[in-house]
Design a protein around this motif. Structure first.
Motif, PDB file in Angstrom:
ATOM      1  N   LYS A  73       0.827  -1.205   0.000  1.00  0.00           N
ATOM      2  CA  LYS A  73       0.000   0.000   0.000  1.00  0.00           C
ATOM      3  C   LYS A  73       0.864   1.258   0.000  1.00  0.00           C
ATOM      4  N   ILE A 123      -9.741  12.225   3.083  1.00  0.00           N
ATOM      5  CA  ILE A 123     -10.295  12.148   1.736  1.00  0.00           C
ATOM      6  C   ILE A 123     -10.891  13.489   1.320  1.00  0.00           C
ATOM      7  N   PRO A 160      -6.897  16.019  -1.123  1.00  0.00           N
ATOM      8  CA  PRO A 160      -6.805  16.178  -2.582  1.00  0.00           C
ATOM      9  C   PRO A 160      -6.885  17.645  -3.010  1.00  0.00           C
ATOM     10  N   THR A 164       0.053  13.172  -7.867  1.00  0.00           N
ATOM     11  CA  THR A 164      -0.324  11.864  -8.402  1.00  0.00           C
ATOM     12  C   THR A 164      -0.468  10.844  -7.280  1.00  0.00           C
ATOM     13  N   GLN A 176      -3.557  11.493  -5.048  1.00  0.00           N
ATOM     14  CA  GLN A 176      -4.847  11.104  -5.635  1.00  0.00           C
ATOM     15  C   GLN A 176      -4.976   9.576  -5.655  1.00  0.00           C
ATOM     16  N   GLN A 177      -3.870   8.894  -5.935  1.00  0.00           N
ATOM     17  CA  GLN A 177      -3.882   7.424  -5.918  1.00  0.00           C
ATOM     18  C   GLN A 177      -4.184   6.904  -4.520  1.00  0.00           C
ATOM     19  N   CYS A 178      -3.523   7.557  -3.609  1.00  0.00           N
ATOM     20  CA  CYS A 178      -3.639   7.151  -2.207  1.00  0.00           C
ATOM     21  C   CYS A 178      -5.093   7.293  -1.736  1.00  0.00           C
ATOM     22  N   VAL A 179      -5.705   8.404  -2.151  1.00  0.00           N
ATOM     23  CA  VAL A 179      -7.100   8.641  -1.769  1.00  0.00           C
ATOM     24  C   VAL A 179      -7.988   7.549  -2.355  1.00  0.00           C
ATOM     25  N   LYS A 180      -7.688   7.198  -3.596  1.00  0.00           N
ATOM     26  CA  LYS A 180      -8.471   6.160  -4.257  1.00  0.00           C
ATOM     27  C   LYS A 180      -8.332   4.843  -3.479  1.00  0.00           C
ATOM     28  N   GLU A 181      -7.088   4.530  -3.181  1.00  0.00           N
ATOM     29  CA  GLU A 181      -6.783   3.294  -2.463  1.00  0.00           C
ATOM     30  C   GLU A 181      -7.488   3.251  -1.100  1.00  0.00           C
ATOM     31  N   THR A 196      -9.964   4.968  -0.095  1.00  0.00           N
ATOM     32  CA  THR A 196     -11.420   4.930  -0.203  1.00  0.00           C
ATOM     33  C   THR A 196     -11.889   3.489  -0.392  1.00  0.00           C
ATOM     34  N   GLU A 197     -11.191   2.784  -1.277  1.00  0.00           N
ATOM     35  CA  GLU A 197     -11.553   1.387  -1.497  1.00  0.00           C
ATOM     36  C   GLU A 197     -11.399   0.563  -0.227  1.00  0.00           C
TER      37      GLU A 197
END
Lengths: 120, 467
Positions: A6, A32, A36, A102, A105-110, A112-113
């Motif tokens: 992660k 979150i 961002p 970058t 934003q990836q981290c937020v996506k991760e 969130t999932e």
């Protein structure tokens, strides 16, 4: 679920609060919802060469990046903060802020999932 | 009133000034683990400065804020609320900034890193201990001042007490020796304290000595002190009460119990304003205000040869006569209420009130033990009563109550009749004796008998007569 793959790691948060799930949730939601936007602002400020603002924003993100142990950014954000403050090697900042953005934003996506998974 | 002394610490207010929402949340959460911390969060200097006037106990201040810097805000806090402790939390450790902040009055400087929370916790715990101690000190200081604000410490509205207050005020303004007389439990020690703590000597010691409580052989060394080895058991040098009270007030309670030899020594000290410790030849100058108290009439002791006349006049100074409680009318109720409130408060009982009959019972009791007795009577009543009302039955006196008069409201004539009848009853209907006792003419009694207002026999005898 291994944390090694992660971008982030919640161990530090759990070391502060191991029982109160609501607290962890609230921190994540805050992350979150706020990070961002700040990260986008950072990129914008850098491109507009508003170095003082760049310094503030980087400074502001630093503690959160440390808290969530986003290791890939811990060094980068410090370089941005210091260079913007000392107005030294400013050209290095552009690449770095893009990289930071970058990852964030990836981290937020991760997160969130993962967070959805935790919730289930 | 001694909450501060108990281990319960008061809650403290902490303002968290931090523009990073996530970090602020984490800090607040971490600090909220202690339920006594009252936390408020601010994300900008502007919002925070609007609230500084609320004088928080502690501020954790992020050094880098979008709309101001830590050192500016620190100065502003110190201007508005100098007692607020400021812990600066900074993103980077910069020794120059740290030194500057400490110079401006920061309490601590913590760098955001792994240990921030622990260090912050430690810093706050330390501050909290200081705050608690400071508040404790303030409470105690207030307590002391309040205690000797004598119109509050000594309760009373009666004319005789107003006279006493006036005397206290006059005595406090000078260094005159004061002699307080009055029955036991009338508050002679309170008067002495009131005089001392309202005089210019209030910042120096008030030293009470109960002469009756100290064995005769020890009184001299107790009052004047002794040198090491001056008598068996004098293992160290000791200063006496006179020296201890230097620049302050020495309160000699039950002075009439002092024996004649000792009286001579005290007289000499008072006249010369100097003393020597037992076993020493060195003379020590003293500057002491003397207040004496006695529950016997000193002049009578003088006449009987038990008290030196010269010392009597030396000590007489300003005489203050404390009235007995039974002479103080409605003060009894005022003081009773005070003791009830105090007792209920100290023992976490609900507030209690005296009902009409209970008040009457108190008013008509003679209180030979005066206020000391009143205190124990009402405290017992508080315990005995189960509701918020204290009734007559809860008030247990030693039966000395003048129960002839303690009945429903009567006219003066009815009272007089009842009183005379009572005296006749207890004196075996000896009219002559009763007339003498009550200082009225015997013909008055006979006239009232012939008018059927008084009876010269017991009620049970009357019943037989009627048969």
């Amino acid at each position: 679920m291994s944390n090694k793959s992660k971008l982030y790691n919640l161990e530090k948060l759990y070391s502060i609060e191991s029982k109160d799930r609501d607290f962890i949730k609230e921190v994540i939601v805050l992350f979150i919802n706020t990070i961002p936007a700040i990260s986008n602002e950072l990129v914008k400020a850098a491109h507009e060469k508003k170095w003082k603002e760049v310094y503030f924003l980087a400074h502001k993100m630093k503690a959160t990046i440390d808290l969530l142990s986003i290791e890939s950014l811990q060094k980068e954000i410090r370089v941005v903060e210091e260079n913007a403050k000392s107005k030294h090697q400013l050209e290095r900042i552009f690449d770095k802020v893009n990289f930071i953005n970058t990852i964030i934003q990836q981290c937020v996506k991760e997160i969130t999932e993962d967070f959805m998974v935790i919730n289930e | 009133m001694f909450d501060a002394i108990n281990m319960t610490q008061e809650p403290i207010s902490i303002f968290i000034v931090e523009d990073d929402a996530v970090y602020s949340k984490v800090l607040a959460h971490f600090l909220s683990l202690n339920p006594d911390f009252r936390l408020r969060k601010f994300d900008s200097a502007k919002d925070f400065l609007k609230a500084v006037h609320e004088k928080p106990d502690i501020v954790t201040l992020d050094y880098t804020l979008p709309d101001s810097t830590g050192d500016k805000i620190l100065s502003q806090i110190k201007e508005i609320s100098p007692d607020t402790k400021v812990i600066v939390i900074s993103g980077q450790g910069d020794i120059k900034i740290a030194v500057d902040l400490f110079r401006k009055g920061a309490h601590d400087y913590i760098v955001k890193d792994e240990d921030t929370q622990q260090r912050l916790w430690m810093a706050i715990t330390n501050i909290r201990e200081n705050i608690t101690l400071k508040k404790e000190l303030e409470t105690l200081q207030e307590e002391v001042q309040k205690k000797y604000y004598f119109q509050k410490a000594i309760i009373g509205n009666s004319d005789c007490m107003k006279g006493v207050f006036k005397m206290i005020e006059k005595a406090a303004g000078t260094n005159i020796t004061v002699s307080i007389s009055g029955e036991t439990g009338t508050g002679k020690d309170l008067v002495a304290k009131a005089i001392h703590f309202n005089s210019e000597r209030k910042n120096f010691p008030f030293v009470p000595v109960n002469v009756a409580a100290i064995p005769r052989d020890l009184l001299e060394s107790e009052l004047f002190g002794h040198e090491k080895g001056s008598f068996t058991g004098a293992i160290a040098r000791r200063i006496g009460k006179f020296e201890e009270a230097n620049k302050g007030t020495l309160f000699l309670d039950e002075i009439s119990e002092m024996d004649l030899a000792m009286q001579a020594k005290v007289l000499r000290v008072l006249q010369e304003q100097e003393l020597s410790r037992v076993g020493s030849n060195e003379l020590i100058k003293i500057n002491v205000r003397i207040i004496v108290a006695t529950n016997r009439i000193l002049l009578e002791q003088v006449k009987k040869g038990r008290f030196r006349e010269d010392l009597y006049y030396r000590l007489l100074g300003m005489p203050i006569q404390m009235p007995a409680l039974r002479e103080r009318g409605n003060d009894i109720i005022l003081i009773a209420k005070h003791f009830i409130d105090q007792f209920c408060n100290d023992n976490n009982l609900q507030k209690k009130y005296l009902d009409v009959e209970a008040k009457k019972k108190l008013m008509f009791y003679s209180f030979p033990g005066n206020i000391r007795e009143l205190k124990s009577v009402v405290e017992l009543a508080c315990v005995m009563s189960d509701s918020e009302e204290i009734k007559a039955e809860h008030i247990q006196t030693n039966g000395q109550s003048n129960n002839v008069l303690q009945t429903d409201s009567l006219t003066l004539k009815q009272y007089t009749t009842k009183l005379i009848q009572h005296y006749l009853d207890v004196n075996n209907y000896d009219v002559l004796k009763v007339a003498q006792l009550l200082d009225i003419g015997k013909s008055t009694i006979y006239r009232m008998v012939s008018n059927n207002e008084l009876k010269l026999y017991k009620n049970s005898d009357a019943a037989i007569d009627e048969q």
